[in-house]
Design a protein around this motif. Structure first.
Motif, PDB file in Angstrom:
ATOM      1  N   LEU A 185       0.845  -1.176   0.000  1.00 25.49           N
ATOM      2  CA  LEU A 185       0.000   0.000   0.000  1.00 25.49           C
ATOM      3  C   LEU A 185       0.887   1.233   0.000  1.00 25.49           C
ATOM      4  N   LEU A 186       0.743   2.086  -1.009  1.00 27.71           N
ATOM      5  CA  LEU A 186       1.524   3.315  -1.057  1.00 27.71           C
ATOM      6  C   LEU A 186       0.859   4.379  -0.192  1.00 27.71           C
ATOM      7  N   TYR A 187      -0.449   4.575  -0.359  1.00 25.82           N
ATOM      8  CA  TYR A 187      -1.178   5.497   0.512  1.00 25.82           C
ATOM      9  C   TYR A 187      -2.677   5.281   0.389  1.00 25.82           C
ATOM     10  N   ILE A 188      -3.382   5.724   1.411  1.00 23.38           N
ATOM     11  CA  ILE A 188      -4.840   5.818   1.395  1.00 23.38           C
ATOM     12  C   ILE A 188      -5.181   7.220   1.874  1.00 23.38           C
ATOM     13  N   ASN A 189      -6.036   7.908   1.127  1.00 19.58           N
ATOM     14  CA  ASN A 189      -6.456   9.259   1.463  1.00 19.58           C
ATOM     15  C   ASN A 189      -7.970   9.264   1.649  1.00 19.58           C
ATOM     16  N   GLU A 190      -8.401   9.556   2.861  1.00 19.92           N
ATOM     17  CA  GLU A 190      -9.836   9.683   3.109  1.00 19.92           C
ATOM     18  C   GLU A 190     -10.189  11.069   3.646  1.00 19.92           C
ATOM     19  N   LYS A 191      -9.201  11.953   3.715  1.00 20.68           N
ATOM     20  CA  LYS A 191      -9.468  13.310   4.201  1.00 20.68           C
ATOM     21  C   LYS A 191      -9.922  14.254   3.095  1.00 20.68           C
ATOM     22  N   PHE A 192      -9.212  14.254   1.992  1.00 21.27           N
ATOM     23  CA  PHE A 192      -9.486  15.183   0.891  1.00 21.27           C
ATOM     24  C   PHE A 192      -9.909  14.415  -0.353  1.00 21.27           C
ATOM     25  N   GLY A 193     -10.920  13.614  -0.231  1.00 23.03           N
ATOM     26  CA  GLY A 193     -11.336  12.718  -1.303  1.00 23.03           C
ATOM     27  C   GLY A 193     -11.123  11.303  -0.816  1.00 23.03           C
ATOM     28  N   HIS A 194     -11.507  10.364  -1.593  1.00 22.12           N
ATOM     29  CA  HIS A 194     -11.312   8.970  -1.223  1.00 22.12           C
ATOM     30  C   HIS A 194     -10.548   8.285  -2.340  1.00 22.12           C
ATOM     31  N   ASP A 195      -9.245   8.116  -2.125  1.00 24.30           N
ATOM     32  CA  ASP A 195      -8.434   7.440  -3.122  1.00 24.30           C
ATOM     33  C   ASP A 195      -7.286   6.709  -2.445  1.00 24.30           C
ATOM     34  N   ALA A 196      -6.688   5.819  -3.202  1.00 27.54           N
ATOM     35  CA  ALA A 196      -5.575   5.022  -2.697  1.00 27.54           C
ATOM     36  C   ALA A 196      -4.703   4.592  -3.867  1.00 27.54           C
ATOM     37  N   THR A 197      -3.452   4.263  -3.556  1.00 28.95           N
ATOM     38  CA  THR A 197      -2.545   3.700  -4.549  1.00 28.95           C
ATOM     39  C   THR A 197      -1.927   2.439  -3.977  1.00 28.95           C
ATOM     40  N   ILE A 198      -1.983   1.377  -4.762  1.00 27.68           N
ATOM     41  CA  ILE A 198      -1.435   0.079  -4.374  1.00 27.68           C
ATOM     42  C   ILE A 198      -0.425  -0.352  -5.427  1.00 27.68           C
ATOM     43  N   ILE A 199       0.756  -0.765  -4.964  1.00 30.08           N
ATOM     44  CA  ILE A 199       1.790  -1.282  -5.859  1.00 30.08           C
ATOM     45  C   ILE A 199       1.595  -2.796  -5.962  1.00 30.08           C
ATOM     46  N   LEU A 200       1.363  -3.280  -7.160  1.00 32.34           N
ATOM     47  CA  LEU A 200       1.114  -4.702  -7.399  1.00 32.34           C
ATOM     48  C   LEU A 200       2.420  -5.483  -7.472  1.00 32.34           C
ATOM     49  N   SER A 230       3.589  -6.989  -9.927  1.00 33.41           N
ATOM     50  CA  SER A 230       4.236  -6.734 -11.215  1.00 33.41           C
ATOM     51  C   SER A 230       5.059  -5.443 -11.217  1.00 33.41           C
ATOM     52  N   GLY A 231       4.936  -4.627 -10.154  1.00 32.14           N
ATOM     53  CA  GLY A 231       5.636  -3.341 -10.098  1.00 32.14           C
ATOM     54  C   GLY A 231       4.776  -2.191 -10.576  1.00 32.14           C
ATOM     55  N   ASP A 232       3.625  -2.496 -11.146  1.00 34.10           N
ATOM     56  CA  ASP A 232       2.692  -1.463 -11.578  1.00 34.10           C
ATOM     57  C   ASP A 232       1.914  -0.949 -10.373  1.00 34.10           C
ATOM     58  N   ALA A 233       1.513   0.295 -10.458  1.00 28.12           N
ATOM     59  CA  ALA A 233       0.702   0.896  -9.400  1.00 28.12           C
ATOM     60  C   ALA A 233      -0.729   1.033  -9.899  1.00 28.12           C
ATOM     61  N   CYS A 234      -1.679   0.845  -8.999  1.00 26.05           N
ATOM     62  CA  CYS A 234      -3.090   1.061  -9.314  1.00 26.05           C
ATOM     63  C   CYS A 234      -3.609   2.158  -8.416  1.00 26.05           C
ATOM     64  N   TRP A 235      -4.170   3.164  -9.038  1.00 26.68           N
ATOM     65  CA  TRP A 235      -4.779   4.284  -8.326  1.00 26.68           C
ATOM     66  C   TRP A 235      -6.284   4.069  -8.338  1.00 26.68           C
ATOM     67  N   ILE A 236      -6.884   4.064  -7.157  1.00 26.79           N
ATOM     68  CA  ILE A 236      -8.315   3.833  -6.999  1.00 26.79           C
ATOM     69  C   ILE A 236      -8.929   5.111  -6.453  1.00 26.79           C
ATOM     70  N   SER A 237      -9.947   5.620  -7.124  1.00 30.63           N
ATOM     71  CA  SER A 237     -10.633   6.825  -6.682  1.00 30.63           C
ATOM     72  C   SER A 237     -12.129   6.548  -6.590  1.00 30.63           C
ATOM     73  N   VAL A 238     -12.696   6.828  -5.422  1.00 28.73           N
ATOM     74  CA  VAL A 238     -14.122   6.643  -5.178  1.00 28.73           C
ATOM     75  C   VAL A 238     -14.696   8.013  -4.820  1.00 28.73           C
ATOM     76  N   GLY A 239     -15.742   8.402  -5.536  1.00 25.97           N
ATOM     77  CA  GLY A 239     -16.345   9.701  -5.274  1.00 25.97           C
ATOM     78  C   GLY A 239     -17.833   9.686  -5.497  1.00 25.97           C
ATOM     79  N   LYS A 240     -18.432  10.849  -5.377  1.00 25.03           N
ATOM     80  CA  LYS A 240     -19.878  10.981  -5.558  1.00 25.03           C
ATOM     81  C   LYS A 240     -20.305  10.700  -6.990  1.00 25.03           C
ATOM     82  N   LYS A 241     -19.357  10.785  -7.909  1.00 26.89           N
ATOM     83  CA  LYS A 241     -19.677  10.567  -9.319  1.00 26.89           C
ATOM     84  C   LYS A 241     -19.223   9.210  -9.828  1.00 26.89           C
TER      85      LYS A 241
END
Length: 117
Positions: free
Chosen positions: A4-19, A21-32
């Motif tokens: 887990l690189l980071y999880i942000n729940e203060k200024f939006g809801h997103d996270a980045t996970i390093i897989l 394979s070395g690739d990173a996945c950015w996950i963003s959850v919002g009202k839209k």
């Protein structure tokens, strides 16, 4: 093992996970809706990958995204490193954590039945 690189729940809801394979996945959850992007993990990739990396999953209908999150949460095992309060973000992060590559993330998020396989 992914990390887990980071999880942000203060200024939006997103996270980045390093897989694995070395690739990173950015996950963003919002009202839209929910957006998941992939990028190579590096300094510039970390800054710009979430904006310009290829889309692995996008759902603009929040109710459909919630339905997918509920299906994922019912299927995946909890991961102790992921301590999100937001159920949707936790479900998507946990699912991404259990995938080894961006291709697998894309396949699983677009067809949650593949998790059982």
């Amino acid at each position: 093992m992914p990390r887990l690189l980071y999880i942000n729940e203060k200024f939006g809801h997103d996270a980045t996970i390093i897989l694995d394979s070395g690739d990173a996945c950015w996950i963003s959850v919002g009202k839209k809706g929910v957006l998941v992007r992939s990028h190579r993990h590096s300094f510039w990739g970390g800054l710009l990958g979430g904006l310009f990396g290829p889309k692995l999953y996008q759902e603009r209908n929040i109710y459909q995204a919630l339905s997918v999150a509920q299906a994922l949460a019912a299927t995946v095992r909890p991961v102790p490193q992921i301590r999100c309060k937001d159920m949707m973000l936790r479900a998507f992060c946990t699912t991404v954590w259990q995938c080894s590559s961006p291709e697998r993330v894309k396949a699983v998020l677009n067809d949650p039945a593949l998790l059982a396989a």
